[in-house]
Write a protein that holds these residues in place. Sequence first.
Motif, mmCIF file in Angstrom:
data_model
loop_
_atom_site.group_PDB
_atom_site.id
_atom_site.type_symbol
_atom_site.label_atom_id
_atom_site.label_comp_id
_atom_site.label_asym_id
_atom_site.label_seq_id
_atom_site.Cartn_x
_atom_site.Cartn_y
_atom_site.Cartn_z
ATOM 1 N N MET A 1 -4.564 -101.986 40.504
ATOM 2 C CA MET A 1 -3.303 -102.601 40.034
ATOM 3 C C MET A 1 -2.389 -102.844 41.228
ATOM 4 N N PRO A 2 -1.935 -104.073 41.461
ATOM 5 C CA PRO A 2 -1.043 -104.344 42.601
ATOM 6 C C PRO A 2 0.239 -103.519 42.488
ATOM 7 N N THR A 3 0.722 -103.043 43.629
ATOM 8 C CA THR A 3 1.940 -102.238 43.617
ATOM 9 C C THR A 3 3.102 -102.927 44.325
ATOM 10 N N HIS A 4 2.835 -104.072 44.999
ATOM 11 C CA HIS A 4 3.915 -104.696 45.748
ATOM 12 C C HIS A 4 5.013 -105.191 44.825
ATOM 13 N N GLU A 5 6.239 -104.931 45.211
ATOM 14 C CA GLU A 5 7.446 -105.377 44.514
ATOM 15 C C GLU A 5 7.611 -104.781 43.114
ATOM 16 N N ILE A 6 6.770 -103.861 42.698
ATOM 17 C CA ILE A 6 6.970 -103.194 41.421
ATOM 18 C C ILE A 6 7.889 -101.999 41.658
ATOM 19 N N THR A 7 8.994 -101.963 40.955
ATOM 20 C CA THR A 7 9.955 -100.881 41.119
ATOM 21 C C THR A 7 10.048 -100.068 39.838
ATOM 22 N N ALA A 8 10.825 -99.019 39.905
ATOM 23 C CA ALA A 8 10.994 -98.143 38.747
ATOM 24 C C ALA A 8 11.649 -98.868 37.572
ATOM 25 N N ALA A 9 12.294 -99.995 37.821
ATOM 26 C CA ALA A 9 12.922 -100.756 36.745
ATOM 27 C C ALA A 9 11.896 -101.244 35.730
ATOM 28 N N ALA A 10 10.634 -101.378 36.144
ATOM 29 C CA ALA A 10 9.592 -101.880 35.245
ATOM 30 C C ALA A 10 9.361 -100.949 34.067
ATOM 31 N N ALA A 11 9.703 -99.696 34.204
ATOM 32 C CA ALA A 11 9.486 -98.713 33.137
ATOM 33 C C ALA A 11 10.589 -98.732 32.091
ATOM 34 N N GLY A 12 11.658 -99.466 32.330
ATOM 35 C CA GLY A 12 12.775 -99.465 31.406
ATOM 36 C C GLY A 12 13.717 -98.302 31.671
ATOM 37 N N SER A 13 14.725 -98.145 30.815
ATOM 38 C CA SER A 13 15.778 -97.153 31.039
ATOM 39 C C SER A 13 16.039 -96.323 29.788
ATOM 40 N N TRP A 14 16.725 -95.207 30.001
ATOM 41 C CA TRP A 14 17.160 -94.337 28.914
ATOM 42 C C TRP A 14 18.489 -93.728 29.327
ATOM 43 N N THR A 15 19.321 -93.381 28.352
ATOM 44 C CA THR A 15 20.612 -92.791 28.654
ATOM 45 C C THR A 15 20.558 -91.279 28.494
ATOM 46 N N LEU A 16 20.836 -90.578 29.571
ATOM 47 C CA LEU A 16 20.936 -89.117 29.578
ATOM 48 C C LEU A 16 22.415 -88.758 29.570
ATOM 49 N N LEU A 256 -0.038 -92.115 33.283
ATOM 50 C CA LEU A 256 1.414 -92.250 33.303
ATOM 51 C C LEU A 256 1.879 -93.323 32.323
ATOM 52 N N ALA A 257 1.138 -94.433 32.259
ATOM 53 C CA ALA A 257 1.508 -95.482 31.308
ATOM 54 C C ALA A 257 1.417 -94.958 29.879
ATOM 55 N N TRP A 258 0.363 -94.206 29.581
ATOM 56 C CA TRP A 258 0.228 -93.618 28.247
ATOM 57 C C TRP A 258 1.431 -92.730 27.945
ATOM 58 N N THR A 259 1.862 -91.953 28.909
ATOM 59 C CA THR A 259 3.018 -91.078 28.735
ATOM 60 C C THR A 259 4.245 -91.885 28.327
ATOM 61 N N LEU A 260 4.527 -92.961 29.050
ATOM 62 C CA LEU A 260 5.703 -93.779 28.764
ATOM 63 C C LEU A 260 5.587 -94.486 27.415
ATOM 64 N N HIS A 261 4.360 -94.754 26.977
ATOM 65 C CA HIS A 261 4.160 -95.435 25.694
ATOM 66 C C HIS A 261 4.376 -94.510 24.491
ATOM 67 N N GLN A 262 4.628 -93.237 24.715
ATOM 68 C CA GLN A 262 4.806 -92.310 23.588
ATOM 69 C C GLN A 262 6.174 -92.433 22.933
ATOM 70 N N GLY A 263 7.056 -93.206 23.509
ATOM 71 C CA GLY A 263 8.363 -93.427 22.901
ATOM 72 C C GLY A 263 9.361 -93.889 23.936
ATOM 73 N N PRO A 264 10.362 -94.666 23.545
ATOM 74 C CA PRO A 264 11.361 -95.142 24.513
ATOM 75 C C PRO A 264 12.199 -94.025 25.106
ATOM 76 N N HIS A 265 12.184 -92.850 24.451
ATOM 77 C CA HIS A 265 12.949 -91.701 24.932
ATOM 78 C C HIS A 265 12.139 -90.808 25.860
ATOM 79 N N VAL A 266 10.889 -91.171 26.140
ATOM 80 C CA VAL A 266 10.024 -90.351 26.989
ATOM 81 C C VAL A 266 10.178 -90.805 28.442
ATOM 82 N N LEU A 267 10.502 -89.862 29.315
ATOM 83 C CA LEU A 267 10.666 -90.134 30.738
ATOM 84 C C LEU A 267 9.515 -89.503 31.507
#
Length: 298
Positions: A1-16, A256-267
């Motif tokens: 999987m290419p990693t260039h220019e992929i940042t943490a923003a790709a995972a989306g956000s949550w409010t803590l 890691l992708a599976w982890t994030l897919h468990q819910g929008p509240h999962v970090l």
Amino acid sequence: MPTHEITAAAAGSWTLGDRTVRRMGFGTMRITAAPDADRAIRVLRRAVELGVDHLDTAAFYVSPGGTLNVGSGPARYAPELIRAALAPYSDDLFIATKVGFAYDPATGLREETSPAGLRAQVEENLRRLGRDHLDLVNLRIVKRPGRDSVAESFAALAALRDAGLIRHLGLSNVRLDHLDEAQAIAPVVCVQNSYALDNRGDQDALLRECGARGIAYVPFFALAGARREAGAAAEHPAAVHAVARAHGATPHQVRLAWTLHQGPHVLAIPGTGDPEHVAQNVAAGALRLTAGELAALG
């Protein structure tokens, strides 16, 4: 999987609490195992360069090899390495830490902290990070059979929150009854428990309940699974390999992708002592799994 220019923003956000963070964070336990402080500092700076704005640490994350030398002086604990790498801190950096255990340098053991000792641990975190407040403090406990209470310890942290030393509170290594007990005392913004694709235990129900309550669920050992402190697994189920091939990704990225897919509240807070692995972990936030792939992964 290419990693260039992929940042943490790709995972989306949550409010803590009152802060919005990217769902792909960074756990700092493994930076204390770096062969030298320069490598640990490079890892931390690389994570921030890639848009990570949520760091997880603890005052009891200690270098097993002894003191590492940094420009500002000796460092042995992860918060000291964070300070050396990233201070002065940017306004958007959110640092979560844990209390509940104390490292005894004489014995090399981590011992559970009494409620009365929690203030000293909070102050230790403040001193090592070089901050006047902590964004988030998780109460780390030892679960025991039957009903055990977090009330006294959580109330002690709530008092420090009221005093302005802590902004937000969370729990680590807990059950639902612990969460209920703590929420009756003060707001809980996250639960941090051991959880992985092939090491879920009894956590699915708690993960869903956190989502229903608007509480972040933050798995630790998402890559290591049952190996825990031993590190990321080298072997993976056949389904993980199949999904990885389909996406041109690594098995660890699929986990890691599976982890994030468990819910929008999962970090996710994967940790590493390798600067190259930081980019690979962050890139996993851009991996989108199909319903069929998620079913195959279990």
